[in-house]
Design an enzyme around this catalytic site. Structure first.
Site, PDB file in Angstrom:
ATOM      1  N   SER A   1      56.390  -7.900  31.532  1.00 57.65           N
ATOM      2  CA  SER A   1      57.855  -8.500  31.135  1.00 57.65           C
ATOM      3  C   SER A   1      57.993 -10.115  31.500  1.00 57.65           C
ATOM      4  O   SER A   1      57.490 -10.346  32.636  1.00 57.65           O
ATOM      5  CB  SER A   1      58.899  -7.852  31.941  1.00 57.65           C
ATOM      6  OG  SER A   1      59.009  -6.607  31.694  1.00 57.65           O
TER       7      SER A   1
ATOM      8  N   HIS B   1      58.566  -8.061  25.582  1.00 58.85           N
ATOM      9  CA  HIS B   1      57.195  -7.758  25.327  1.00 58.85           C
ATOM     10  C   HIS B   1      56.952  -8.026  23.711  1.00 58.85           C
ATOM     11  O   HIS B   1      57.945  -7.527  23.006  1.00 58.85           O
ATOM     12  CB  HIS B   1      57.061  -6.248  25.662  1.00 58.85           C
ATOM     13  CG  HIS B   1      56.788  -5.955  27.124  1.00 58.85           C
ATOM     14  ND1 HIS B   1      55.681  -5.569  27.799  1.00 58.85           N
ATOM     15  CD2 HIS B   1      57.741  -6.045  28.053  1.00 58.85           C
ATOM     16  CE1 HIS B   1      55.895  -5.282  28.969  1.00 58.85           C
ATOM     17  NE2 HIS B   1      57.005  -5.522  29.245  1.00 58.85           N
TER      18      HIS B   1
ATOM     19  N   HIS C   1      54.902   1.925  27.479  1.00 64.79           N
ATOM     20  CA  HIS C   1      55.168   2.769  28.537  1.00 64.79           C
ATOM     21  C   HIS C   1      55.470   4.149  28.242  1.00 64.79           C
ATOM     22  O   HIS C   1      55.970   4.226  27.151  1.00 64.79           O
ATOM     23  CB  HIS C   1      56.507   2.006  29.290  1.00 64.79           C
ATOM     24  CG  HIS C   1      56.356   0.563  29.705  1.00 64.79           C
ATOM     25  ND1 HIS C   1      56.520  -0.408  28.428  1.00 64.79           N
ATOM     26  CD2 HIS C   1      56.052   0.003  30.725  1.00 64.79           C
ATOM     27  CE1 HIS C   1      56.238  -1.391  29.059  1.00 64.79           C
ATOM     28  NE2 HIS C   1      56.065  -1.326  30.350  1.00 64.79           N
TER      29      HIS C   1
ATOM     30  N   TYR D   1      58.072   5.749  29.233  1.00 64.76           N
ATOM     31  CA  TYR D   1      59.540   5.893  28.999  1.00 64.76           C
ATOM     32  C   TYR D   1      59.722   5.540  27.709  1.00 64.76           C
ATOM     33  O   TYR D   1      61.059   5.657  27.244  1.00 64.76           O
ATOM     34  CB  TYR D   1      60.174   5.200  30.156  1.00 64.76           C
ATOM     35  CG  TYR D   1      60.150   3.796  29.946  1.00 64.76           C
ATOM     36  CD1 TYR D   1      60.872   3.083  29.091  1.00 64.76           C
ATOM     37  CD2 TYR D   1      59.309   3.060  30.915  1.00 64.76           C
ATOM     38  CE1 TYR D   1      60.559   1.546  29.377  1.00 64.76           C
ATOM     39  CE2 TYR D   1      59.323   1.779  30.975  1.00 64.76           C
ATOM     40  CZ  TYR D   1      59.850   1.003  30.037  1.00 64.76           C
ATOM     41  OH  TYR D   1      59.876  -0.411  29.996  1.00 64.76           O
ATOM     42  N   GLU D   2      59.006   5.010  26.850  1.00 61.34           N
ATOM     43  CA  GLU D   2      59.527   4.543  25.650  1.00 61.34           C
ATOM     44  C   GLU D   2      59.254   5.675  24.579  1.00 61.34           C
ATOM     45  O   GLU D   2      59.465   5.825  23.338  1.00 61.34           O
ATOM     46  CB  GLU D   2      58.601   3.112  25.116  1.00 61.34           C
ATOM     47  CG  GLU D   2      58.905   1.998  25.729  1.00 61.34           C
ATOM     48  CD  GLU D   2      57.836   0.831  25.255  1.00 61.34           C
ATOM     49  OE1 GLU D   2      58.188   0.347  24.442  1.00 61.34           O
ATOM     50  OE2 GLU D   2      56.790   0.698  25.830  1.00 61.34           O
TER      51      GLU D   2
ATOM     52  N   ALA E   1      56.066  -7.065  36.279  1.00 65.28           N
ATOM     53  CA  ALA E   1      57.203  -7.617  37.010  1.00 65.28           C
ATOM     54  C   ALA E   1      57.379  -6.479  37.840  1.00 65.28           C
ATOM     55  O   ALA E   1      57.482  -5.140  37.420  1.00 65.28           O
ATOM     56  CB  ALA E   1      58.446  -7.897  35.900  1.00 65.28           C
TER      57      ALA E   1
ATOM     58  N   MET F   1      57.176   0.477  36.424  1.00 62.64           N
ATOM     59  CA  MET F   1      57.164   1.408  35.639  1.00 62.64           C
ATOM     60  C   MET F   1      55.884   1.336  34.677  1.00 62.64           C
ATOM     61  O   MET F   1      56.152   1.900  33.688  1.00 62.64           O
ATOM     62  CB  MET F   1      58.479   1.135  34.941  1.00 62.64           C
ATOM     63  CG  MET F   1      59.728   1.338  35.561  1.00 62.64           C
ATOM     64  SD  MET F   1      61.254   1.098  34.509  1.00 62.64           S
ATOM     65  CE  MET F   1      62.539   0.341  35.764  1.00 62.64           C
ATOM     66  N   SER F   2      54.874   0.560  35.146  1.00 67.36           N
ATOM     67  CA  SER F   2      53.811   0.545  34.241  1.00 67.36           C
ATOM     68  C   SER F   2      52.627   0.322  35.303  1.00 67.36           C
ATOM     69  O   SER F   2      52.596   0.689  36.536  1.00 67.36           O
ATOM     70  CB  SER F   2      53.846  -0.917  33.392  1.00 67.36           C
ATOM     71  OG  SER F   2      53.721  -2.248  34.328  1.00 67.36           O
TER      72      SER F   2
ATOM     73  N   ASN G   1      62.908  -8.925  41.533  1.00 77.40           N
ATOM     74  CA  ASN G   1      64.301  -8.684  42.086  1.00 77.40           C
ATOM     75  C   ASN G   1      63.788  -7.765  43.279  1.00 77.40           C
ATOM     76  O   ASN G   1      62.855  -7.208  43.474  1.00 77.40           O
ATOM     77  CB  ASN G   1      65.153  -7.537  41.125  1.00 77.40           C
ATOM     78  CG  ASN G   1      64.252  -6.395  40.595  1.00 77.40           C
ATOM     79  OD1 ASN G   1      63.278  -6.467  39.830  1.00 77.40           O
ATOM     80  ND2 ASN G   1      64.496  -5.267  41.340  1.00 77.40           N
TER      81      ASN G   1
ATOM     82  N   HIS H   1      67.683  -5.740  33.702  1.00 78.73           N
ATOM     83  CA  HIS H   1      66.462  -6.194  33.006  1.00 78.73           C
ATOM     84  C   HIS H   1      66.879  -7.722  32.801  1.00 78.73           C
ATOM     85  O   HIS H   1      65.850  -8.424  32.660  1.00 78.73           O
ATOM     86  CB  HIS H   1      66.364  -5.242  31.680  1.00 78.73           C
ATOM     87  CG  HIS H   1      64.952  -5.597  31.211  1.00 78.73           C
ATOM     88  ND1 HIS H   1      63.798  -5.391  31.757  1.00 78.73           N
ATOM     89  CD2 HIS H   1      64.500  -6.203  29.792  1.00 78.73           C
ATOM     90  CE1 HIS H   1      62.518  -5.445  30.960  1.00 78.73           C
ATOM     91  NE2 HIS H   1      63.076  -6.188  29.968  1.00 78.73           N
TER      92      HIS H   1
END
Length: 304
Positions: A31, A62, A87, A89-90, A117, A221-222, A245, A279
């Site tokens: 990201s 992306h 991903h 989740y997509e 990230a 998440m990746s 973060n 995000h």
């Protein structure tokens, strides 16, 4: 999906000059990190839509293209970079998520640098730190969401893949040597364990506390599916996580019961502001620190 890679390879090579048709290093841009392509020379952009078998990235920050060019001083090293990843989740299948990694391996890369990230679970790893990953904790892998489930893409690949050596000590060493050459502060880089979660939700405080207690330093998440495919294909792997973060893990929970009791006693109650992650915050920090990560990646590639 079909495991026939010839059409993908042919489509990519048809758009490349001869001197770029066999890249040496692969890069996956996380990201906000797609700006790495700005330091490529003689770059050729290949949109994913022109490559059979590739999906489309839908996540802000992306892009949906491969970038192929030379990176580093002198003649440079031929590299291929994913400007945007896929991903689960997509809605992408795990085989689609890792398909580009397998294609890059078949293009001839030997080493792959995967960036992402990530949120920090470790108070000693602040926002802006680049974490050189030494191991991972993948709850989806352990509970039936493993990208190597199902038919093998080739019977020449190992059916049971060892992962105790997933993260190349040689490449990790090059990262710290690069940081020294670039005169980065000692705090700029750290080592740690990456936790893969499916997303797309950020972690609850309880989930963050759990991941911290079982040994994870950063979470995202990746990446882990890509690592598994890369190792299965015999690639040397390095993962660099840019901390964008802190995961929200309060020491204690706010007690609504006590607040109500205080109100009923006529006491003034100061209501705390809820901490949340967005995000937009991830992209902002990614943009701020991307330059350092780009220089680091470029220096490592030069070393190869």
């Amino acid at each position: 999906m079909s495991f026939s890679f010839e059409a993908s390879i042919d489509a990519i090579k048809a758009l490349l000059p001869t001197n770029l048709q066999n890249p040496r290093v692969g890069i996956v841009c996380g990201s906000g990190l797609s700006g790495l392509v700005d330091v490529f020379r003689d770059v050729v952009i290949v949109p994913y839509e022109k490559i059979p078998g590739f999906s489309k990235s839908t996540v802000p920050g992306h892009k949906s293209s491969l970038a192929v060019g030379f990176l580093g001083s002198g003649a440079g090293v031929p590299v291929v970079a994913m400007l945007g990843r896929f991903h689960p989740y997509e809605g992408h299948s795990l085989s689609s998520v890792v398909y580009p990694i397998r294609v890059m391996a078949k293009l001839g890369i030997k080493d792959i640098i995967i960036t992402n990230a990530a949120g920090s679970l470790n108070p000693a790893i602040p926002v802006g730190t680049i974490v050189v990953i030494q191991d991972h904790l993948a709850l989806p892998n352990l509970t039936g969401m493993n990208p190597l489930l199902g038919p093998q893409t080739s019977l020449d690949l190992p059916r049971f893949l060892p992962l105790s050596d997933a993260y190349s000590p040689l490449l990790r060493r090059l990262a710290f040597l690069a940081a020294h050459r670039l005169k980065l502060e000692d705090s700029a880089l750290a080592e740690g364990v990456y936790a893969w979660v499916s997303g797309p939700t950020y972690e609850t405080p309880a989930e963050g506390r759990f991941l911290r207690r079982v040994g994870a330093d950063v979470v995202g998440m990746s990446t882990v599916p890509e690592v598994l495919a890369a190792r299965e294909e015999g690639l040397n792997v390095m993962v660099l996580s840019l901390v964008t973060n802190f995961v929200v893990i309060p020491e204690t929970y706010r007690s609504i019961k006590k607040e109500v009791e205080a109100e009923l006693e006529g006491k003034k109650v100061e209501l705390p502001v809820a901490q949340v992650v967005s995000h937009e915050e991830v992209l902002m920090i990614g943009t701020e620190k991307a330059g350092v990560l780009m220089k680091l990646v470029e220096n490592v590639v030069e070393s190869l």
